[in-house]
Design a protein around this motif. Sequence first.
Motif, short mmCIF file in Angstrom:
data_model
loop_
_atom_site.label_atom_id
_atom_site.label_comp_id
_atom_site.label_asym_id
_atom_site.label_seq_id
_atom_site.Cartn_x
_atom_site.Cartn_y
_atom_site.Cartn_z
N LEU A 56 42.74 40.70 48.81
CA LEU A 56 42.91 41.31 47.84
C LEU A 56 44.80 41.97 47.05
O LEU A 56 44.10 42.29 46.40
N GLU A 57 45.43 41.98 47.80
CA GLU A 57 47.11 42.04 47.27
C GLU A 57 46.69 40.80 46.31
O GLU A 57 47.92 41.29 45.65
N THR A 58 46.40 39.98 46.81
CA THR A 58 47.28 38.80 45.43
C THR A 58 46.28 39.15 44.40
O THR A 58 46.65 37.81 43.27
N SER A 59 45.02 39.35 44.49
CA SER A 59 44.18 39.75 43.12
C SER A 59 44.57 40.95 42.46
O SER A 59 44.50 41.81 43.14
N LYS A 60 45.50 40.81 41.20
CA LYS A 60 45.62 41.51 40.33
C LYS A 60 44.90 40.96 38.83
O LYS A 60 43.52 40.24 39.28
N ILE A 61 44.58 42.80 38.40
CA ILE A 61 43.67 42.88 37.30
C ILE A 61 43.83 42.34 36.38
O ILE A 61 42.74 41.58 35.56
N GLN A 62 44.63 41.55 36.09
CA GLN A 62 44.95 40.70 34.72
C GLN A 62 44.62 39.40 35.53
O GLN A 62 44.06 38.61 34.72
N MET A 63 44.57 38.96 36.41
CA MET A 63 44.16 37.35 36.27
C MET A 63 42.11 37.58 36.55
O MET A 63 41.76 36.55 35.50
N PHE A 64 41.92 39.03 36.77
CA PHE A 64 40.19 39.12 36.33
C PHE A 64 39.57 38.86 34.85
O PHE A 64 39.34 38.51 33.94
N VAL A 65 40.63 39.88 33.85
CA VAL A 65 41.19 39.88 33.03
C VAL A 65 41.26 38.41 31.94
O VAL A 65 40.43 38.68 31.06
N ASP A 66 41.74 37.77 32.39
CA ASP A 66 41.96 36.32 32.00
C ASP A 66 40.77 35.76 32.34
O ASP A 66 40.50 34.39 31.21
N ASN A 67 40.30 35.67 33.71
CA ASN A 67 39.21 34.58 33.61
C ASN A 67 37.62 34.99 33.12
O ASN A 67 37.41 33.97 32.76
N LEU A 68 37.84 36.59 32.48
CA LEU A 68 36.89 36.81 32.27
C LEU A 68 37.11 36.41 30.75
O LEU A 68 35.53 35.93 29.98
N ASP A 69 38.25 36.51 30.08
CA ASP A 69 38.17 36.52 28.27
C ASP A 69 37.67 34.34 28.47
O ASP A 69 37.62 34.38 27.55
N LEU A 70 38.31 33.52 29.51
CA LEU A 70 38.18 32.56 29.59
C LEU A 70 37.24 31.92 29.81
O LEU A 70 36.33 31.03 29.78
N GLN A 71 36.10 33.68 30.10
CA GLN A 71 34.44 33.17 30.64
C GLN A 71 34.63 32.23 31.45
O GLN A 71 33.89 31.14 31.60
N LEU A 72 35.21 31.89 32.57
CA LEU A 72 35.86 31.32 33.94
C LEU A 72 34.81 32.25 34.66
O LEU A 72 34.18 31.43 35.80
N THR A 73 34.43 33.84 35.00
CA THR A 73 34.35 34.35 35.89
C THR A 73 32.89 35.65 34.87
O THR A 73 33.46 35.61 33.47
N HIS A 74 31.77 36.28 35.18
CA HIS A 74 31.80 37.11 35.01
C HIS A 74 31.34 38.32 35.63
O HIS A 74 31.49 38.55 36.49
N LEU A 75 31.22 39.50 35.34
CA LEU A 75 30.60 40.66 35.72
C LEU A 75 29.44 41.47 34.66
O LEU A 75 29.18 41.42 33.75
N LYS A 76 28.94 41.26 35.56
CA LYS A 76 26.93 41.67 35.41
C LYS A 76 27.65 43.81 34.93
O LYS A 76 28.64 44.71 35.75
N THR A 77 28.00 44.17 33.89
CA THR A 77 27.74 45.94 33.41
C THR A 77 26.19 46.30 33.61
O THR A 77 24.96 45.45 33.28
#
Length: 77
Positions: A56-77
């Motif tokens: 969790l310390e090495t997981s940054k918000i930027q990583m989530f944003v980048d992976n979502l933009d690249l559609q490598l991951t998704h978040l269900k809202t």
Amino acid sequence: MDQKNLNTSIADIVKEIDGDKLFSGCGLGLDQCSELHPCPLHDQFKNIRQDLRIMLETSKIQMFVDNLDLQLTHLKT
């Protein structure tokens, strides 16, 4: 979102919301568990807590944003 916020770790968010019990608490939820008086899971859970903290310390918000933009991951809202 400014750059400072994008560099925030997920660990920082967890600590702000829930405190640091996830990173220091007993695996069985016992208040009296410690190095001197360990619960049956103490040594095993100590390693799990450390691995979780590092992840969790090495997981940054930027990583989530980048992976979502690249559609490598998704978040269900």
